[in-house]
Write an enzyme that holds these catalytic residues in place. Structure first.
Site, PDB file in Angstrom:
ATOM      1  CB  CYS A 105      26.826  10.180  53.954  1.00  0.00           C
ATOM      2  SG  CYS A 105      25.827   9.392  52.710  1.00  0.00           S
ATOM      3  CB  CYS A 112      15.385   7.654  45.277  1.00  0.00           C
ATOM      4  SG  CYS A 112      16.309   7.691  43.726  1.00  0.00           S
ATOM      5  CB  SER A 191      27.008   9.855  44.646  1.00  0.00           C
ATOM      6  OG  SER A 191      26.785   8.526  44.211  1.00  0.00           O
ATOM      7  CB  SER A 214      25.920   4.305  41.687  1.00  0.00           C
ATOM      8  OG  SER A 214      26.096   5.226  42.731  1.00  0.00           O
ATOM      9  CG  ASN A 290      23.526  -3.241  55.145  1.00  0.00           C
ATOM     10  OD1 ASN A 290      22.843  -4.208  55.446  1.00  0.00           O
ATOM     11  ND2 ASN A 290      23.510  -2.125  55.831  1.00  0.00           N
TER      12      ASN A 290
END
Ligand code: SAH
Ligand code: SF4
Length: 350
Positions: A105, A112, A191, A214, A290
């Site tokens: 990943c 961001c 993604s 997402s 999380n």
């Protein structure tokens, strides 16, 4: 100025070689040494003359990162790395082991801009885009760490890939180039939080890589609360873009759905999720949140199980894939945040 050789695709390498009077087939030899043989020193490029090796050494780096931190989950062996880039910025990459899969990943930006409320990376703001070479270097370094190739690569680390579109696509092209890293194109997943112009461009350009979106909520009001970018790109338009992608590419799209108690995890949400996606050939990836922020807590295990049952129960083209390890080993941006806190403490105590 010296730059990373990982930033060059084969055409650019050929151009560079021409400028030093070397034939174009040397580019293949260099790609092979870098991506298939994983050489980390130009001195070991034994298919090249000593003179060419020296010229490469003068112009390029093979590695530019320094490892800053590493954690391994005791539960499922998920490994997380924090790298320091040449200019001092830090990014994360993760390895997730699941059955026979080894998924790398990787990050596409430092931070961001999109400020999703449950995401640690969002809290950083955007610091800068990564270059194609910096995206690729994460993969090479992780492979060196574990001595094993990834079966899959997902652009699900820090950053919004569609807002660094060119570098993301260029890096994926090198990672899937048969002369380069040679991973299957569909094994590379980009993604996005739902940047519609990016999805449209990806569709129009017939990009061969896999696409994940997402979604995280089926209700515009809630989605806007947890993902502010949703104000610009509402759910119905996003679903249209997703559908157009599946029709044009003949591929499934993956919807990511981070379960946040109180926001999107009720039985009614599950039912609406099925309704919303049932016309779209898709997989759904449900991930209990999380977060260290108590406001964005995951639902109870029983609630997660019920949600999964409700979306899986329907006899539609929905498969459920739960990303193991994510919830245990800290989600994207969290190792960075921990490291920053530690550094702040250290500099205060100095
Ligand atoms: N910006 C892109 C890719 C990076 S985020 C995107 O949003 O798709 C990758 C995934 O991590 C997204 O699906 C996001 O919803 C998820 N994520 C972010 N924070 C999380 C958290 N605290 N717990 C679980 N998943 C999280
Ligand atoms: Fe950015 Fe993705 Fe995190 Fe949202 S979830 S802040 S888009 S990295």
């Amino acid at each position: 100025m010296k730059k990373s050789i990982l930033d060059l695709n084969i055409a650019e390498l050929i151009e560079f070689l021409a400028s030093i009077g070397e034939p174009s087939y040397r580019a293949n030899q260099i790609f092979e040494a870098v991506y298939a043989q994983h050489k980390t020193s130009f001195a070991d490029f034994t298919t090249l003359s000593q003179k060419t090796r020296t010229i490469l050494e003068e112009h390029f780096y093979l590695r530019t990162f320094v490892q800053e931190d590493e954690i391994t989950s005791t539960l499922d062996k998920t490994q997380k790395f924090l790298w320091k880039l040449k200019d001092g910025y830090k990014i994360e990459s993760v390895i997730i082991y699941e059955n026979k899969r080894t998924t790398f990943c990787i990050s596409s930006q430092v931070g961001c801009a999109l400020d999703c409320k449950f995401c640690a990376t969002g809290k950083m703001g955007i610091l800068r885009n990564l270059s194609p070479g910096e995206i690729i270097e994460q993969v090479l370094l992780m492979q060196e760490k574990i001595g094993k190739e990834p079966t899959n690569i997902v652009y699900m680390g820090m950053g919004e890939p569609m807002l660094n579109y060119e570098s993301v696509i260029r890096s994926a092209q090198v990672l899937s180039d048969p002369k380069g890293f040679a991973l299957g194109k569909r094994r590379i997943t980009i993604s996005t939080s739902g940047i519609i112009p990016g999805i449209k461009r990806f569709t129009e350009e017939e990009q061969p890589f896999s696409l994940a979106i997402s979604l995280n909520s089926i209700d515009d009001k809630i989605r806007q609360k947890i993902m502010p970018i949703s104000k610009k790109y509402p759910i119905d338009e996003l679903m249209e873009a997703a559908k157009a992608y599946t029709e044009s590419s003949n591929k499934l799209v993956t919807f990511e759905y981070v379960l946040l108690d109180e926001f999107n995890a009720s039985a009614a949400d599950a039912k609406k999720l099925v309704q919303l996606t049932h016309r779209i050939p898709c997989k759904i990836n449900v991930i209990p949140c999380n977060s260290e922020d108590a406001e964005y807590a995951p639902p109870s295990k029983a609630k997660v199980a019920e949600f999964e049952l409700l979306i899986n129960d329907k006899n539609r083209r929905i498969t459920l894939r739960k990303r193991k390890g994510w919830e245990i080993s800290a989600a994207c941006g969290q190792l960075y945040a921990k490291n920053e806190k530690k550094n702040q403490k250290q500099s205060k105590s100095k």
